[in-house]
Motif scaffolding. Structure first.
Motif, short mmCIF file in Angstrom:
data_model
loop_
_atom_site.label_atom_id
_atom_site.label_comp_id
_atom_site.label_asym_id
_atom_site.label_seq_id
_atom_site.Cartn_x
_atom_site.Cartn_y
_atom_site.Cartn_z
N ALA A 51 0.82 -1.21 0.00
CA ALA A 51 0.00 0.00 0.00
C ALA A 51 0.85 1.25 0.00
O ALA A 51 1.93 1.29 0.60
N SER A 52 0.34 2.29 -0.65
CA SER A 52 1.00 3.58 -0.68
C SER A 52 0.76 4.31 0.64
O SER A 52 -0.37 4.38 1.13
N TYR A 110 4.35 -11.83 -2.98
CA TYR A 110 3.47 -10.87 -3.65
C TYR A 110 3.79 -10.81 -5.15
O TYR A 110 2.89 -10.81 -5.99
N LEU A 111 5.07 -10.78 -5.48
CA LEU A 111 5.47 -10.68 -6.88
C LEU A 111 5.22 -11.96 -7.66
O LEU A 111 5.07 -11.92 -8.88
N MET A 112 5.12 -13.09 -6.98
CA MET A 112 4.72 -14.32 -7.67
C MET A 112 3.30 -14.18 -8.21
O MET A 112 2.98 -14.68 -9.28
N LYS A 113 2.46 -13.49 -7.47
CA LYS A 113 1.07 -13.29 -7.88
C LYS A 113 0.93 -12.08 -8.80
O LYS A 113 0.09 -12.07 -9.71
N PHE A 114 1.74 -11.05 -8.54
CA PHE A 114 1.64 -9.80 -9.29
C PHE A 114 3.01 -9.38 -9.84
O PHE A 114 3.58 -8.37 -9.41
N PRO A 115 3.56 -10.12 -10.80
CA PRO A 115 4.90 -9.77 -11.31
C PRO A 115 4.95 -8.37 -11.93
O PRO A 115 6.00 -7.71 -11.88
N GLU A 116 3.83 -7.90 -12.45
CA GLU A 116 3.79 -6.57 -13.06
C GLU A 116 3.96 -5.45 -12.03
O GLU A 116 4.21 -4.30 -12.39
N ALA A 117 3.86 -5.78 -10.74
CA ALA A 117 3.98 -4.76 -9.68
C ALA A 117 5.42 -4.52 -9.26
O ALA A 117 5.67 -3.64 -8.43
N GLU A 118 6.36 -5.24 -9.84
CA GLU A 118 7.76 -5.13 -9.41
C GLU A 118 8.27 -3.69 -9.37
O GLU A 118 8.86 -3.28 -8.36
N PRO A 119 8.05 -2.87 -10.40
CA PRO A 119 8.56 -1.49 -10.31
C PRO A 119 7.96 -0.69 -9.14
O PRO A 119 8.64 0.12 -8.53
N VAL A 120 6.71 -0.95 -8.85
CA VAL A 120 6.05 -0.21 -7.75
C VAL A 120 6.63 -0.61 -6.40
O VAL A 120 6.68 0.21 -5.48
N THR A 121 7.12 -1.84 -6.28
CA THR A 121 7.67 -2.29 -4.99
C THR A 121 8.97 -1.60 -4.64
O THR A 121 9.44 -1.72 -3.51
N THR A 122 9.55 -0.88 -5.59
CA THR A 122 10.79 -0.16 -5.31
C THR A 122 10.55 1.30 -4.93
O THR A 122 11.49 2.00 -4.56
N LEU A 123 9.30 1.76 -5.02
CA LEU A 123 8.99 3.15 -4.70
C LEU A 123 8.98 3.37 -3.18
O LEU A 123 8.44 2.56 -2.43
N GLY A 124 9.54 4.45 -2.75
CA GLY A 124 9.70 4.72 -1.33
C GLY A 124 8.42 4.97 -0.56
O GLY A 124 8.39 4.82 0.66
N ASP A 125 7.36 5.40 -1.24
CA ASP A 125 6.13 5.69 -0.50
C ASP A 125 5.23 4.47 -0.36
O ASP A 125 4.14 4.57 0.20
#
Length: 159
Positions: A51-52, A110-125
């Motif tokens: 979550a943001s 989480y990324l096994m289920k949502f691999p497309e979310a990988e870039p968002v997981t690196t965001l600081g917020d």
């Protein structure tokens, strides 16, 4: 009383086939709800959400905070809304500290289920949270309900 096998299958199906949950929390003494993607922990006792920190509902994701979550099967034309299978879960929030083995494992799951979310997981917020499930309720049809208990969760991970 333990769940019937068909009820246990319904819980498992809702947990594994659903991609998002409605998450209810309390923020500043007011109810808040958010819609979040989630992954289920291998022991079926937890839900991993990402979550943001900018979102209002994230302010309710404090250590030990209570939550309620709702998952449901897709609505299909011609099906009475009261007959839609749904699962409510309740428990407590555990924020996951970055750069820890638990955080790393949660991110990988989480990324096994949502691999497309990988870039968002690196965001600081953004942050990962574990929603530790303590119980809930399964509704499989109009008037057909069963409690989700610790025994239910243990049975899920045993299969």
């Amino acid at each position: 009383m333990p769940m019937l096998p068909a009820q246990l299958d319904a819980v498992r199906d809702l947990l594994t086939s659903s991609r998002v949950l409605a998450l209810a929390l309390v923020v500043d003494e007011s109810p808040v709800i958010g819609l979040l993607p989630f992954a289920v922990t291998p022991d079926s006792r937890g839900l991993i959400v990402h979550a943001s920190r900018l979102a209002r509902h994230t302010k309710g994701l404090q250590p030990g905070a209570a939550f309620d979550a709702l998952l449901h099967e897709p609505m299909v034309e011609g099906v009475d809304a009261l007959r839609v299978r749904r699962l409510t879960l309740r428990g407590e929030v555990l924020p996951l500290e970055p750069d820890t083995p638990v955080h790393t494992a949660a991110r990988a799951l989480y990324l096994m289920k949502f691999p497309e979310a990988e870039p968002v997981t690196t965001l600081g917020d953004f942050a990962f949270f574990l929603l530790r499930v303590q119980g809930g309720r399964l509704i499989t049809d109009f008037g057909a309900a069963a409690n989700v208990t610790e025994e239910t969760l243990a049975a899920l991970s045993a299969h």
